[in-house]
Design a protein around this motif. Sequence first.
Motif, mmCIF file in Angstrom:
data_model
loop_
_atom_site.group_PDB
_atom_site.id
_atom_site.type_symbol
_atom_site.label_atom_id
_atom_site.label_comp_id
_atom_site.label_asym_id
_atom_site.label_seq_id
_atom_site.Cartn_x
_atom_site.Cartn_y
_atom_site.Cartn_z
ATOM 1 N N PHE A 194 40.323 40.490 40.728
ATOM 2 C CA PHE A 194 39.266 40.170 39.766
ATOM 3 C C PHE A 194 38.979 41.382 38.891
ATOM 4 O O PHE A 194 39.083 42.530 39.343
ATOM 5 C CB PHE A 194 37.989 39.745 40.502
ATOM 6 N N VAL A 195 38.593 41.103 37.637
ATOM 7 C CA VAL A 195 38.189 42.149 36.694
ATOM 8 C C VAL A 195 36.951 41.655 35.945
ATOM 9 O O VAL A 195 36.706 40.449 35.856
ATOM 10 C CB VAL A 195 39.315 42.467 35.690
ATOM 11 N N PRO A 196 36.144 42.582 35.400
ATOM 12 C CA PRO A 196 34.995 42.146 34.607
ATOM 13 C C PRO A 196 35.440 41.322 33.400
ATOM 14 O O PRO A 196 36.466 41.613 32.778
ATOM 15 C CB PRO A 196 34.347 43.465 34.167
ATOM 16 N N GLU A 207 36.233 37.834 36.576
ATOM 17 C CA GLU A 207 37.138 36.702 36.455
ATOM 18 C C GLU A 207 38.453 37.023 37.145
ATOM 19 O O GLU A 207 38.867 38.185 37.227
ATOM 20 C CB GLU A 207 37.382 36.357 34.988
ATOM 21 N N LYS A 208 39.096 35.985 37.654
ATOM 22 C CA LYS A 208 40.340 36.183 38.385
ATOM 23 C C LYS A 208 41.441 36.653 37.450
ATOM 24 O O LYS A 208 41.567 36.176 36.323
ATOM 25 C CB LYS A 208 40.747 34.870 39.074
ATOM 26 N N LEU A 209 42.218 37.599 37.917
ATOM 27 C CA LEU A 209 43.336 38.153 37.155
ATOM 28 C C LEU A 209 44.631 37.763 37.849
ATOM 29 O O LEU A 209 44.917 38.215 38.955
ATOM 30 C CB LEU A 209 43.220 39.676 37.076
ATOM 31 N N SER A 210 45.393 36.895 37.216
ATOM 32 C CA SER A 210 46.649 36.451 37.796
ATOM 33 C C SER A 210 47.616 36.090 36.675
ATOM 34 O O SER A 210 47.313 35.208 35.862
ATOM 35 C CB SER A 210 46.431 35.240 38.708
ATOM 36 N N PRO A 211 48.767 36.768 36.586
ATOM 37 C CA PRO A 211 49.218 37.875 37.434
ATOM 38 C C PRO A 211 48.543 39.185 37.037
ATOM 39 O O PRO A 211 47.706 39.199 36.128
ATOM 40 C CB PRO A 211 50.720 37.913 37.140
ATOM 41 N N LEU A 212 48.907 40.292 37.725
ATOM 42 C CA LEU A 212 48.379 41.604 37.369
ATOM 43 C C LEU A 212 48.896 41.982 35.985
ATOM 44 O O LEU A 212 50.091 42.165 35.785
ATOM 45 C CB LEU A 212 48.819 42.652 38.401
ATOM 46 N N SER A 213 48.006 42.107 35.040
ATOM 47 C CA SER A 213 48.395 42.429 33.674
ATOM 48 C C SER A 213 47.222 43.113 32.990
ATOM 49 O O SER A 213 46.081 43.024 33.436
ATOM 50 C CB SER A 213 48.787 41.163 32.904
ATOM 51 N N PRO A 246 29.273 34.458 47.728
ATOM 52 C CA PRO A 246 28.053 33.928 47.114
ATOM 53 C C PRO A 246 28.065 34.232 45.613
ATOM 54 O O PRO A 246 28.394 35.347 45.206
ATOM 55 C CB PRO A 246 26.935 34.707 47.832
ATOM 56 N N GLY A 247 27.739 33.271 44.824
ATOM 57 C CA GLY A 247 27.772 33.451 43.373
ATOM 58 C C GLY A 247 29.114 33.190 42.748
ATOM 59 O O GLY A 247 29.292 33.365 41.536
ATOM 60 N N GLN A 248 30.099 32.759 43.555
ATOM 61 C CA GLN A 248 31.430 32.464 43.012
ATOM 62 C C GLN A 248 31.561 30.995 42.726
ATOM 63 O O GLN A 248 31.197 30.140 43.535
ATOM 64 C CB GLN A 248 32.520 32.891 43.980
ATOM 65 N N SER A 249 32.079 30.698 41.553
ATOM 66 C CA SER A 249 32.389 29.333 41.155
ATOM 67 C C SER A 249 33.796 29.299 40.608
ATOM 68 O O SER A 249 34.053 29.827 39.515
ATOM 69 C CB SER A 249 31.391 28.840 40.098
ATOM 70 N N GLY A 250 34.710 28.775 41.373
ATOM 71 C CA GLY A 250 36.106 28.752 40.942
ATOM 72 C C GLY A 250 36.652 30.155 40.843
ATOM 73 O O GLY A 250 36.620 30.928 41.800
ATOM 74 N N ASP A 251 37.129 30.518 39.647
ATOM 75 C CA ASP A 251 37.735 31.835 39.431
ATOM 76 C C ASP A 251 36.742 32.832 38.842
ATOM 77 O O ASP A 251 37.133 33.899 38.357
ATOM 78 C CB ASP A 251 38.932 31.708 38.484
ATOM 79 N N LEU A 252 35.441 32.520 38.883
ATOM 80 C CA LEU A 252 34.414 33.393 38.296
ATOM 81 C C LEU A 252 33.419 33.809 39.374
ATOM 82 O O LEU A 252 32.909 32.967 40.129
ATOM 83 C CB LEU A 252 33.692 32.657 37.173
ATOM 84 N N ILE A 253 33.149 35.122 39.465
ATOM 85 C CA ILE A 253 32.155 35.656 40.391
ATOM 86 C C ILE A 253 31.017 36.262 39.593
ATOM 87 O O ILE A 253 31.249 37.125 38.741
ATOM 88 C CB ILE A 253 32.755 36.723 41.322
ATOM 89 N N LYS A 254 29.794 35.814 39.849
ATOM 90 C CA LYS A 254 28.611 36.372 39.177
ATOM 91 C C LYS A 254 27.962 37.390 40.094
ATOM 92 O O LYS A 254 27.611 37.089 41.236
ATOM 93 C CB LYS A 254 27.622 35.263 38.833
ATOM 94 N N LEU A 255 27.799 38.608 39.592
ATOM 95 C CA LEU A 255 27.153 39.680 40.351
ATOM 96 C C LEU A 255 25.847 40.049 39.665
ATOM 97 O O LEU A 255 25.843 40.586 38.572
ATOM 98 C CB LEU A 255 28.070 40.910 40.416
ATOM 99 N N TYR A 256 24.726 39.734 40.316
ATOM 100 C CA TYR A 256 23.402 40.006 39.749
ATOM 101 C C TYR A 256 22.618 40.879 40.706
ATOM 102 O O TYR A 256 22.962 41.019 41.857
ATOM 103 C CB TYR A 256 22.640 38.732 39.471
#
Length: 320
Positions: free
Chosen positions: A260-262, A287-293, A310-320
């Motif tokens: 994952f990357v911001p 957001e998920k990074l696939s492939p590494l690029s 917690p806070g993950q929906s699919g390929d998106l993680i929310k960090l608050y």
Amino acid sequence: MAQGGLDRALNRYLARRLLAPVSRLRQARIAARAAPGRPYGAMLANGRTLFVLPDEFVGKRVLRHGAFEFEVVWIIDRLARALGRRGTLLDIGANIGSHTLIYADLFDAVHAFEPMPVTRGLLARSVAENGLAHVHVHVHGFGLSNVTAELPYAAESFAPGNLSFGSFYDGNAAALAEGVTYNTTLPVRRGDDAIRDLGIARVDAIKIDVDGHEPEALEGLAETLVRDRPLVAFELKPELIDHKDGRARLATALDGYDFFVPTRASRWQGYFVILASYLFGPRFRLEKLSPLSGSYMAVYGLPREALPLPGQSGDLIKLY
């Protein structure tokens, strides 16, 4: 450090980045007063003293902003909290300790690996000044790799005046063609051997910033990665690793991990982000990074069996 304290420290860091002209003026004044080449005790955003060289790349940014790449520290803290992994962190490529001294307030123990004598000296002095030596922070004068050896190293020749940017020789013909000089050798140890000999029972998180030596460092930790399944944050610079099939090696070493990357919006540090951070608290989306690029100061590897967070929906993680 409590979560609220880290949030406030991040806000101060972001505000000082935003007020770049004022921050640069402050750093220039300190550099003018400081003795050339002599360490200066700067205050980090978390209140600890970090010894820096005021005219060096990382030192300049610590004096301007109160930290260096503090977003990475904040995200690692949030992910470690979500995973329940706040025991031992490995800071591989610790440099002068701009991250190490903050991790000391977030994890039970920090093992900092830094083979460069100049930067390790500043790191060790800062650790001692803050009363952390042999308690929370353990400084080791070698790097981690997939071998135990003395390896040729280019100190500053990639970027003069930047002690944070050097590289081990790994067959990079392009670097040689550009005039990079591998002017010293530095000690490295195979990671799993070092972990065993240091008596580290479990590794909860790993941060790696070693300017192209990330594949070797992770390959040397193969047994630790399988045994402990830690959170892993590593720098990704394709221009430093593609000549040795580095991205494929990273993916193999971190088999069973998602990356994952911001998001692009989270990486933009403009007025809106600063205002929102002050009003609602810091927030980043990964957001998920696939492939590494692409090129990132940090890619966050999460063991697949620990997802979703917690806070993950699919390929998106929310960090608050």
